[in-house]
Design an enzyme around this catalytic site. Sequence first.
Site, PDB file in Angstrom:
ATOM      1  N   LYS A  26       0.840  -1.208   0.000  1.00 21.03           N
ATOM      2  CA  LYS A  26       0.000   0.000   0.000  1.00 21.03           C
ATOM      3  C   LYS A  26       0.871   1.253   0.000  1.00 21.03           C
ATOM      4  CE  LYS A  26      -1.724   1.548   4.154  1.00 21.03           C
ATOM      5  NZ  LYS A  26      -1.352   2.951   4.396  1.00 21.03           N
ATOM      6  N   ASN A  27       1.933   1.232   0.826  1.00 21.37           N
ATOM      7  CA  ASN A  27       2.728   2.442   1.008  1.00 21.37           C
ATOM      8  C   ASN A  27       3.731   2.702  -0.111  1.00 21.37           C
ATOM      9  OD1 ASN A  27       1.190   2.863   3.228  1.00 21.37           O
ATOM     10  ND2 ASN A  27       2.747   2.243   4.723  1.00 21.37           N
ATOM     11  N   ARG A 100      -3.834  10.596   3.155  1.00 23.98           N
ATOM     12  CA  ARG A 100      -2.706  11.526   3.277  1.00 23.98           C
ATOM     13  C   ARG A 100      -1.959  11.687   1.941  1.00 23.98           C
ATOM     14  NH1 ARG A 100      -1.919  13.200   7.814  1.00 23.98           N
ATOM     15  NH2 ARG A 100       0.203  13.908   7.453  1.00 23.98           N
ATOM     16  N   CYS A 124      -4.964   7.640   9.252  1.00 22.07           N
ATOM     17  CA  CYS A 124      -5.264   7.134  10.593  1.00 22.07           C
ATOM     18  C   CYS A 124      -4.958   8.178  11.658  1.00 22.07           C
ATOM     19  CB  CYS A 124      -4.433   5.885  10.870  1.00 22.07           C
ATOM     20  SG  CYS A 124      -4.968   4.472   9.913  1.00 22.07           S
ATOM     21  N   ASP A 314       4.307   0.042  12.159  1.00 24.72           N
ATOM     22  CA  ASP A 314       3.096  -0.665  11.692  1.00 24.72           C
ATOM     23  C   ASP A 314       3.074  -2.134  12.126  1.00 24.72           C
ATOM     24  OD1 ASP A 314       2.002   1.420   9.501  1.00 24.72           O
ATOM     25  OD2 ASP A 314       4.177   1.350   9.503  1.00 24.72           O
ATOM     26  N   VAL A 336       7.800   6.417  16.667  1.00 23.25           N
ATOM     27  CA  VAL A 336       7.494   7.056  15.371  1.00 23.25           C
ATOM     28  C   VAL A 336       6.232   7.920  15.465  1.00 23.25           C
ATOM     29  CG1 VAL A 336       7.049   6.659  12.913  1.00 23.25           C
ATOM     30  CG2 VAL A 336       8.641   5.170  14.154  1.00 23.25           C
TER      31      VAL A 336
HETATM   32  N1  EPU Z   1       6.191  14.273  10.656  1.00 15.02           N
HETATM   33  C1  EPU Z   1       6.235  15.591  11.004  1.00 15.02           C
HETATM   34  N2  EPU Z   1       6.061  16.519   9.998  1.00 15.02           N
HETATM   35  C2  EPU Z   1       5.857  16.172   8.706  1.00 15.02           C
HETATM   36  C3  EPU Z   1       5.842  14.796   8.365  1.00 15.02           C
HETATM   37  C4  EPU Z   1       6.007  13.858   9.355  1.00 15.02           C
HETATM   38  O1  EPU Z   1       6.401  15.929  12.173  1.00 15.02           O
HETATM   39  O2  EPU Z   1       5.698  17.069   7.864  1.00 15.02           O
HETATM   40  C5  EPU Z   1       6.328  13.245  11.719  1.00 15.02           C
HETATM   41  C6  EPU Z   1       5.042  12.443  11.894  1.00 15.02           C
HETATM   42  O3  EPU Z   1       4.102  13.132  12.684  1.00 15.02           O
HETATM   43  C7  EPU Z   1       5.526  11.149  12.529  1.00 15.02           C
HETATM   44  C8  EPU Z   1       6.904  10.992  11.883  1.00 15.02           C
HETATM   45  O4  EPU Z   1       7.275  12.252  11.341  1.00 15.02           O
HETATM   46  O5  EPU Z   1       5.659  11.331  13.910  1.00 15.02           O
HETATM   47  C9  EPU Z   1       6.976   9.948  10.805  1.00 15.02           C
HETATM   48  O6  EPU Z   1       6.003  10.228   9.812  1.00 15.02           O
HETATM   49  P1  EPU Z   1       6.242   9.836   8.287  1.00 15.02           P
HETATM   50  O7  EPU Z   1       6.190  11.092   7.482  1.00 15.02           O
HETATM   51  O8  EPU Z   1       7.429   8.963   8.192  1.00 15.02           O
HETATM   52  O9  EPU Z   1       4.959   8.970   8.008  1.00 15.02           O
HETATM   53  P2  EPU Z   1       3.969   9.049   6.770  1.00 15.02           P
HETATM   54  O10 EPU Z   1       4.708   9.242   5.508  1.00 15.02           O
HETATM   55  O11 EPU Z   1       2.827   9.957   7.092  1.00 15.02           O
HETATM   56  C10 EPU Z   1       4.096   6.491   6.198  1.00 15.02           C
HETATM   57  C11 EPU Z   1       3.087   5.394   6.085  1.00 15.02           C
HETATM   58  C12 EPU Z   1       2.671   4.954   7.471  1.00 15.02           C
HETATM   59  C13 EPU Z   1       3.900   4.460   8.217  1.00 15.02           C
HETATM   60  C14 EPU Z   1       4.933   5.596   8.273  1.00 15.02           C
HETATM   61  C15 EPU Z   1       6.233   5.144   8.926  1.00 15.02           C
HETATM   62  C16 EPU Z   1       1.981   5.900   4.017  1.00 15.02           C
HETATM   63  C17 EPU Z   1       0.753   6.339   3.327  1.00 15.02           C
HETATM   64  N3  EPU Z   1       1.929   5.880   5.345  1.00 15.02           N
HETATM   65  O12 EPU Z   1       3.411   7.568   6.828  1.00 15.02           O
HETATM   66  O13 EPU Z   1       1.781   3.885   7.299  1.00 15.02           O
HETATM   67  O14 EPU Z   1       3.530   4.087   9.526  1.00 15.02           O
HETATM   68  O15 EPU Z   1       5.227   6.043   6.939  1.00 15.02           O
HETATM   69  O16 EPU Z   1       6.803   4.082   8.236  1.00 15.02           O
HETATM   70  O17 EPU Z   1       2.981   5.557   3.400  1.00 15.02           O
HETATM   71  C18 EPU Z   1      -0.061   2.540   7.771  1.00 15.02           C
HETATM   72  O18 EPU Z   1       0.228   1.944   6.728  1.00 15.02           O
HETATM   73  O19 EPU Z   1      -0.932   2.165   8.602  1.00 15.02           O
HETATM   74  C19 EPU Z   1       0.665   3.760   8.079  1.00 15.02           C
HETATM   75  C20 EPU Z   1       0.280   4.616   9.025  1.00 15.02           C
END
Ligand code: EPU
Length: 442
Positions: A26-27, A100, A124, A314, A336
């Site tokens: 998915k990601n 997102r 989420c 995850d 995280v």
């Molecule tokens: N963060 C910030 N500012 C930003 C972006 C992120 O503070 O502008 C913080 C977040 O709040 C969090 C941390 O950085 O505390 C990590 O966030 P990240 O940006 O890495 O996560 P994401 O890209 O929003 C993706 C996956 C998540 C997975 C995380 C970590 C997708 C769509 N989502 O999220 O997947 O947990 O990376 O590997 O790719 C899931 O599949 O259930 C899921 C939540």
Amino acid sequence: MGLKGDKITIRGGIPLIGRIELKGAKNLVTKAMVASLLGESPSILKNVPNISDVRIVRELLAVHGVKVTDGPEPGELLLDPVDVESAHFAAIDAHAGSSRIPILFCGPLLHRLGEAFIPDLGGCRIGDRPIDYHLEVLRKFGAVVDKQPNGIRMSAPNGLHGAKVSLPYPSVGATEQVLLTAVRAEGITELKGAAIEPEIMDLINILQKMGAIITVDTDRVIRIEGVERLEGFNHRALFDRNEAASWAAAALATDGDIFVGGARQSEMLTFLNVFRKVGGAFEIHDDGIRFYHPGGDLKPVVIETDVHPGFMTDWQQPLVIALTHAHGVSIVHETVYEQRFGFVDALVEMGATIQIHRECLGGHPCRFGQRNFNHSAVIAGPTKLHGADIEVPDLRGGFSHLIAALTAEGTSTVSNVGIISRGYENFITKLRLLGADFDLEG
Ligand code: EPU
């Protein structure tokens, strides 16, 4: 939401046994679909799961003029971006709060159209999930960011230019933002503090197939030389290691034996180590991994979630159910997301002994320690779970609730299961295949 009913009644206590097949992650898949916007010619993406997050991105691409059709192979998508156009506000706004992924449309749309509008984001509720890194990155490339009541409007009056970016935390999304923007920006981009998850590496594979020039150095540094033109790609998506870990955790917690077709060892090394330490067994095959409970008591572990190559955030929620069966005290330190333990209240109601703490327990101090977030869980076992009426809070927490109900004595009703179809293809069919005893409402 992909399910007829939103409620499932599970009669627990039956080991899950059998074989299921994974599709693409998915990601990665949702980002690969966005990358197709950058091509001057159509792309082919294979191994795409039928999940609601993919359907949302498909609709968002369609409102921007990308023709998305099903290819001849199951799970194959043809993405034709030749007629990309600005979308009407109402068409984009209809997707507000659903995902997102829209934030990743910014770079590609700015390159293609000179402007972008991003609705309020969903995803989420596992923390605040700000987008400050994304906006800062886009500004560095030269984008003008205008926050409006219903979303964010962006423009690039002087085009986008390579930038020096240093992320305060190796964010997956912000790293993808840089990649998707830098590949066609004029000049060179240097990204420090990049996330290096396997899904990001697969996105880099895709961008290279399109014509991009990207170097991954040591120490989380990625360099991108912008190019003037990118073509479409033909790519088979990397398997979903989060889904693989979820079924592995289900096999262990239910005393079961599940062959997860398509799972690969190299992207799951850290998970496999922990799985073994808890008392699970696995066999690596050419076409997948067999996960099973080999008998004997499960053992407690101390886990600290982290960015890759650490233990993925995850993975912790599904595994917590097996930890409620382990003999002793386990600790899960979530580093995280600051609020990823919303799912444990239901487990406590079902008989688990879990306490959540604000302190950084069992590992290194993390950035949440000083900020009053409940981000460490102490799980004392073994406890027997009993059936209850519970409600899915988020995607991974939801899968964890399914596992809890499958292991519990008696009957449980799990509501709001539609959320699970955001990330788990055909999970109802898979549960049936594995011998679970349940009824769907509706
Ligand atoms: N963060 C910030 N500012 C930003 C972006 C992120 O503070 O502008 C913080 C977040 O709040 C969090 C941390 O950085 O505390 C990590 O966030 P990240 O940006 O890495 O996560 P994401 O890209 O929003 C993706 C996956 C998540 C997975 C995380 C970590 C997708 C769509 N989502 O999220 O997947 O947990 O990376 O590997 O790719 C899931 O599949 O259930 C899921 C939540």
